[in-house]
Scaffold this motif. Structure first.
Motif, PDB file in Angstrom:
ATOM      1  N   GLU A  14     -57.468 -33.344  -4.312  1.00  0.00           N
ATOM      2  CA  GLU A  14     -56.161 -33.077  -4.872  1.00  0.00           C
ATOM      3  C   GLU A  14     -56.110 -33.693  -6.267  1.00  0.00           C
ATOM      4  N   ILE A  15     -56.333 -32.858  -7.254  1.00  0.00           N
ATOM      5  CA  ILE A  15     -56.353 -33.324  -8.634  1.00  0.00           C
ATOM      6  C   ILE A  15     -55.262 -32.580  -9.386  1.00  0.00           C
ATOM      7  N   ALA A  16     -54.262 -33.296  -9.821  1.00  0.00           N
ATOM      8  CA  ALA A  16     -53.109 -32.655 -10.453  1.00  0.00           C
ATOM      9  C   ALA A  16     -53.412 -32.328 -11.910  1.00  0.00           C
ATOM     10  N   SER A  17     -54.419 -31.472 -12.121  1.00  0.00           N
ATOM     11  CA  SER A  17     -54.837 -31.147 -13.476  1.00  0.00           C
ATOM     12  C   SER A  17     -54.489 -29.725 -13.864  1.00  0.00           C
ATOM     13  N   LEU A  18     -53.990 -28.951 -12.934  1.00  0.00           N
ATOM     14  CA  LEU A  18     -53.634 -27.563 -13.217  1.00  0.00           C
ATOM     15  C   LEU A  18     -52.159 -27.357 -12.933  1.00  0.00           C
ATOM     16  N   GLU A  19     -51.523 -26.559 -13.760  1.00  0.00           N
ATOM     17  CA  GLU A  19     -50.115 -26.270 -13.574  1.00  0.00           C
ATOM     18  C   GLU A  19     -49.970 -25.002 -12.744  1.00  0.00           C
ATOM     19  N   GLY A  20     -49.354 -25.131 -11.582  1.00  0.00           N
ATOM     20  CA  GLY A  20     -49.280 -24.022 -10.651  1.00  0.00           C
ATOM     21  C   GLY A  20     -48.625 -22.778 -11.224  1.00  0.00           C
ATOM     22  N   HIS A  21     -47.595 -22.949 -12.050  1.00  0.00           N
ATOM     23  CA  HIS A  21     -46.870 -21.779 -12.534  1.00  0.00           C
ATOM     24  C   HIS A  21     -47.697 -20.935 -13.496  1.00  0.00           C
ATOM     25  N   LEU A  22     -48.796 -21.472 -14.011  1.00  0.00           N
ATOM     26  CA  LEU A  22     -49.646 -20.717 -14.931  1.00  0.00           C
ATOM     27  C   LEU A  22     -50.837 -20.065 -14.224  1.00  0.00           C
ATOM     28  N   PHE A  23     -50.908 -20.244 -12.912  1.00  0.00           N
ATOM     29  CA  PHE A  23     -52.019 -19.654 -12.166  1.00  0.00           C
ATOM     30  C   PHE A  23     -51.529 -18.859 -10.957  1.00  0.00           C
ATOM     31  N   ALA A  24     -50.311 -18.344 -11.056  1.00  0.00           N
ATOM     32  CA  ALA A  24     -49.779 -17.510  -9.977  1.00  0.00           C
ATOM     33  C   ALA A  24     -50.300 -16.082 -10.060  1.00  0.00           C
ATOM     34  N   LEU A  25     -50.615 -15.622 -11.271  1.00  0.00           N
ATOM     35  CA  LEU A  25     -51.011 -14.221 -11.450  1.00  0.00           C
ATOM     36  C   LEU A  25     -52.243 -13.833 -10.633  1.00  0.00           C
ATOM     37  N   PRO A  26     -53.333 -14.621 -10.606  1.00  0.00           N
ATOM     38  CA  PRO A  26     -54.482 -14.204  -9.806  1.00  0.00           C
ATOM     39  C   PRO A  26     -54.151 -14.006  -8.330  1.00  0.00           C
ATOM     40  N   ILE A  27     -53.330 -14.897  -7.770  1.00  0.00           N
ATOM     41  CA  ILE A  27     -52.975 -14.785  -6.360  1.00  0.00           C
ATOM     42  C   ILE A  27     -52.183 -13.500  -6.109  1.00  0.00           C
ATOM     43  N   LEU A  28     -51.207 -13.252  -6.950  1.00  0.00           N
ATOM     44  CA  LEU A  28     -50.393 -12.044  -6.796  1.00  0.00           C
ATOM     45  C   LEU A  28     -51.246 -10.798  -6.986  1.00  0.00           C
ATOM     46  N   PHE A  29     -52.062 -10.775  -8.007  1.00  0.00           N
ATOM     47  CA  PHE A  29     -52.883  -9.611  -8.337  1.00  0.00           C
ATOM     48  C   PHE A  29     -53.875  -9.284  -7.221  1.00  0.00           C
TER      49      PHE A  29
ATOM     50  N   ARG B 233     -58.499 -27.582  -7.018  1.00  0.00           N
ATOM     51  CA  ARG B 233     -58.169 -28.698  -7.912  1.00  0.00           C
ATOM     52  C   ARG B 233     -56.667 -28.957  -7.962  1.00  0.00           C
ATOM     53  N   MET B 234     -55.895 -28.124  -7.321  1.00  0.00           N
ATOM     54  CA  MET B 234     -54.438 -28.269  -7.374  1.00  0.00           C
ATOM     55  C   MET B 234     -53.935 -29.218  -6.302  1.00  0.00           C
ATOM     56  N   ASP B 235     -52.962 -30.014  -6.660  1.00  0.00           N
ATOM     57  CA  ASP B 235     -52.325 -30.854  -5.658  1.00  0.00           C
ATOM     58  C   ASP B 235     -51.239 -30.050  -4.937  1.00  0.00           C
ATOM     59  N   GLN B 236     -50.676 -30.644  -3.928  1.00  0.00           N
ATOM     60  CA  GLN B 236     -49.692 -29.954  -3.103  1.00  0.00           C
ATOM     61  C   GLN B 236     -48.474 -29.521  -3.916  1.00  0.00           C
ATOM     62  N   GLN B 237     -48.051 -30.348  -4.832  1.00  0.00           N
ATOM     63  CA  GLN B 237     -46.867 -30.028  -5.627  1.00  0.00           C
ATOM     64  C   GLN B 237     -47.071 -28.754  -6.445  1.00  0.00           C
ATOM     65  N   ASN B 238     -48.246 -28.606  -7.038  1.00  0.00           N
ATOM     66  CA  ASN B 238     -48.512 -27.415  -7.833  1.00  0.00           C
ATOM     67  C   ASN B 238     -48.682 -26.174  -6.965  1.00  0.00           C
ATOM     68  N   LEU B 239     -49.233 -26.333  -5.779  1.00  0.00           N
ATOM     69  CA  LEU B 239     -49.341 -25.198  -4.861  1.00  0.00           C
ATOM     70  C   LEU B 239     -47.964 -24.728  -4.409  1.00  0.00           C
ATOM     71  N   VAL B 240     -47.075 -25.677  -4.171  1.00  0.00           N
ATOM     72  CA  VAL B 240     -45.694 -25.315  -3.822  1.00  0.00           C
ATOM     73  C   VAL B 240     -45.037 -24.569  -4.973  1.00  0.00           C
ATOM     74  N   LEU B 241     -45.240 -25.062  -6.188  1.00  0.00           N
ATOM     75  CA  LEU B 241     -44.680 -24.408  -7.365  1.00  0.00           C
ATOM     76  C   LEU B 241     -45.225 -23.001  -7.520  1.00  0.00           C
TER      77      LEU B 241
END
Length: 204
Positions: free
Chosen positions: A21-36, A174-182
């Motif tokens: 769990e490394i809080a180095s990525l911002e979840g809101h900027l990596f939602a597109l791949p999951i949706l796509f 690399r995402m922590d739980q908070q960013n995955l929730v976001l």
């Protein structure tokens, strides 16, 4: 260049390490791949279902390889995993309309609208019913596994899908739980005004 402006021309799953769990990525900027990827997987499911129902199995390999090969062209993959905001709903629908016609298959506008509604509402249901954010990543991997099986006879496309698996491992492990929730909340917000009632895949 945004993925929305890309022009479309007419093997084994990895072990997902969820302990880091490394809080180095911002979840809101990596939602597109999951949706796509999830929308793409549902699109292929509906298309496969209707080709079989209409007795067009002889054309299925060609259609699957054309469409999946286009969805996961190296250029699209590279653009997809760059940090970025989600596309608008209209841009996403336009993009998938182009992708759906990247083969010998042709859909009229009514059929295309029905396909897009089925894709959208199914993915909305899946994301909404995830019991925890990481389950959304597992759902994405399931869609990739399904598409990989459809094109298992094409080494080129299988290699492209393997690249997507690697991107997912590097990005979301690399995402922590908070960013995955976001990330999950951003995707649910994308769907919040979509309330089309759909049933099982019909004739498209």
């Amino acid at each position: 260049m945004s993925i929305a402006h890309i022009k479309v021309r007419s093997q084994n799953s990895f072990h997902l390490d969820i302990t880091r769990e490394i809080a180095s990525l911002e979840g809101h900027l990596f939602a597109l791949p999951i949706l796509f990827i999830n929308l793409g997987g549902e699109m292929m499911y509906v298309i496969e279902h209707r080709l079989r129902a209409q007795g067009l199995e002889d054309r299925m390999d060609k259609v699957m390889q054309d469409v999946i090969g286009t969805i996961f062209r190296p250029r699209i993959i590279d653009e997809l995993f760059k940090p970025q905001h989600l596309l608008s709903e209209s841009s996403m629908r336009s993009l998938f309309q182009k992708l759906a016609h990247a083969s010998i298959m042709s859909l009229n506008q009514e059929s295309m609208d029905k396909l897009l509604d089925l894709m959208t509402m199914t993915v909305k249901y899946q994301v909404f019913n995830c019991r925890y954010p990481l389950e959304m990543i597992y759902c994405t991997l399931n869609h990739l596994d399904y598409m990989r099986d459809l094109v298992k006879h094409s080494e080129t496309i299988s290699n492209s899908l393997r690249k997507v698996y690697n991107h997912i491992e590097r990005t979301y492990c690399r995402m922590d739980q908070q960013n995955l929730v976001l990330l999950r909340n951003i995707i649910l917000r994308f769907f919040q005004d979509r309330k089309t009632r759909v049933s099982k895949p019909g004739r498209i």
